[in-house]
Every structure is written in C-alpha cells, then in structure tokens.
Design a protein around this motif. Structure first.
Motif: not given
Length: 344
Positions: A45-56, A194-205
């Motif tokens: 699930e983390m990897v799926s969100r990572f791929n989504q995050q990278m695409a967005e 690392e993956l959850p921290v990266l996922w949460d950082s998207r809002v601030g970015v």
C-alpha cells in the motif's frame, strides 16, 4: 595484473547472472503456486501511494513548466506591443517620456514575475521530486532482495527435508538464508520509515508551491493594473490634445479677421476691452482670490488689464465665456497663466 582484473570482473558477472537466473526461477515457481511468496500488504500500500505521489508531482512539475512558458510567451507579446507603440509615438505627442518609462516598467514587471515562478514555485517542486529516484531504486532493490530471501528460504527448507542430509550444505544454506534475510529486512525497515514521511510531506509542498504562486500572481496583477491605468490616462490626455489641436486649426481656417484684433465690446456680445479667445489645455487651480480657475477645454475671453502696470509676464486677464454669455458680468474676471492656454 590485467588478467587478474579480468578474472575478478568475470567472476562478478557470473555471480550476477546466477542471481538473475535464481530470481527468475523463484518468480516462476511463485506464479505457478509451487513456492510461497513473502507478502507485506501494508508495504504494498505504501508503494502504491508512492507511485501515485510521484505521478502527481511529475504532472504538477510539467504543468508548472507549461505555465511558466505561457507567461514567457505573454511577456514576449507584451514587449513587442510596447515596442510597436513606442515606434509609432511621435515626440510631440502628450506623455512621450512617460510612455517610454511605462514600457520599461512593464518589461521589468514581467521579468520579475517569471523569475519568481522559477525561484519559488518550480524550485520547490523540483527539490521535492529529486527525492523520488533514489527511493524508487531502493524499492526495486528491496523487491529483488525479497526474492533472494524467498529463494534462500526455500533452498534451506528443501535441504532440511531431503532424505540424505548434507550437514555442510545445510549449514551453508542457513548462512545464506540469514544473510539474505538481514539484507532484505534492513532495506524493508528503512523504506517503512521513509515512505510514510514522504507521503505526509506532499501537503506542505503543495501549500508552499501554490501559496508562492498565488502571492506572486496577486502582486503582478496589482502592479500591472497600475501600469495599465497609467497607460489609459496617457491615451486620454493624448485624445484631448488631439481634439484641442483640431479645434484650433478649425478656428484659424474659419476666421477671416486677425486674431489680435481689439474689440471694444460695442456689439453687445463681448466684454469691454476684449482682445481674443483662448482655450485651456491644462487644469489650473486658483490659489488667490484674483485668479481664474481653469478646466481643460474652458474657453476664456481675454481682456485688457485696467492698469497695464499690474500685468505680470506670462499672465493674462480674462473671464470664462460660459459665465459671460449667461450673466454678462465682468466682475468674474481674473488672472491666469498664459502657458496653460492656447489661442483659438
């Protein structure tokens, strides 16, 4: 020494080829259901969100660059338009210097806007996306090490279940299993942190990117609005100048008597001591009780001073034609600066 170097390289190549073959065989067995596969639903699930995050993030970066390119295109079009107007604007037209300054200020404002998009919004998203390639590579490596771990686990299990047990092979297989498990788990733990921290950082970015963009947009349009109003004011004054010149030319061609002819006012339509008419080409606010207040376009009947010694250089005596026609009252006359008017 060269031969030894070649031998080492060949050895590493052989090991890598063997690893790929072993992984390929393990994956085939897992797909056929002949070997169990290590699964981590939470990590997947983390990897799926990572791929989504990278695409967005990649799409946002692409669209921001397209927006910046559109701003540059608008800047180029604005500069060409300003250059065209500057080339056509004649030196004796109203506000020539103001027009040149306005073109320069407009160009500077566009350049600042483009630079702010690059430095604030694009740089923010570029820095954010720079983190993804390394993590993506480690996810792929983690997947490979998971297959190695499964393969080592199955190999160790098959040796233990064999009818003829070779203790040396079993010990070696157990050692390889421990090493494969350790490498896999190290990568797995790092990525799970690392993956959850990266996922949460998207809002601030996203907040920083669009707040910066919105702030610079607001400033740009506010300042551009002021420059646009200045341009409109210059065009309005130019139109008034044109109308005054046309009226002056028309009066000169229609008049058969000299403009300087003195009239004593015996015709009953002009005040005593009338000399000639002028029209205001600038507003003039009276600062004293004996001065005449003017608005652009006012027609003034110039009359002689009662006492010529009281006349100052550059000043005339007169009264508004509109007041004279209505009241025929010479007491409304006053002095005004000659250079604020034009003979008609």
């Amino acid at each position: 020494m060269a031969e030894i170097g070649k031998g080492v390289t060949a050895g590493k190549l052989a090991i890598n080829v063997q690893k790929r073959l072993t992984r390929a065989q393990e994956k085939v067995l897992q797909k056929l259901g002949k070997a169990d596969e290590t699964r981590d639903v939470a990590f997947e699930e983390m990897v799926s969100r990572f791929n989504q995050q990278m695409a967005e993030g990649t799409k946002l970066q692409k669209d921001l660059k397209a927006y910046q390119a559109a701003v540059k295109t608008m800047h180029d079009a604005s500069r060409r338009l300003q250059d065209c107007l500057a080339d056509m604007y004649e030196p004796d037209w109203f506000g020539k210097e103001e027009m040149d300054s306005l073109a320069e200020d407009t160009d500077t404002l566009w350049l600042e806007y483009q630079q702010n998009i690059t430095d604030k919004s694009l740089l923010c998203i570029d820095t954010y996306l720079a983190r993804f390639p390394d993590i993506k590579a480690r996810i792929a490596k983690r997947d490979r090490k998971m297959v190695d771990f499964d393969s080592a686990r199955h190999h160790f299990g098959s040796l233990q279940k064999g009818k003829k047990k070779d203790e040396a092979k079993i010990a070696k297989a157990e050692e390889e299993l421990g090493r494969a498990q350790r490498i896999f788990e190290e990568l797995n733990v790092e990525l799970q942190d690392e993956l959850p921290v990266l996922w949460d950082s998207r809002v601030g970015v996203y907040v920083n990117t669009f707040q910066n963009l919105a702030g610079h947009q607001e400033k740009f349009h506010r300042e551009m609005g002021k420059l646009t109003q200045n341009l409109n004011d210059i065009m309005t004054k130019l139109e008034e100048q044109k109308q005054l010149n046309e009226e002056a030319n028309h009066s000169e061609s229609a008049s058969s008597a000299p403009k300087s002819a003195v009239t004593n006012g015996s015709d009953g339509e002009l005040p005593p001591g009338f000399l000639y008419k002028v029209k205001a080409i600038h507003d003039y606010a009276a600062t004293d009780g004996d001065e005449l207040e003017l608005k652009i376009g006012d027609v003034v009947l110039v009359v002689a001073f009662d006492n010529p010694d009281e006349q100052d250089d550059g000043w005339l005596m007169g009264l508004l034609e509109s007041n004279w026609l209505q009241k025929k009252d010479v007491s409304t006359k006053g002095v005004f600066p000659e250079n604020f008017t034009q003979k008609v």
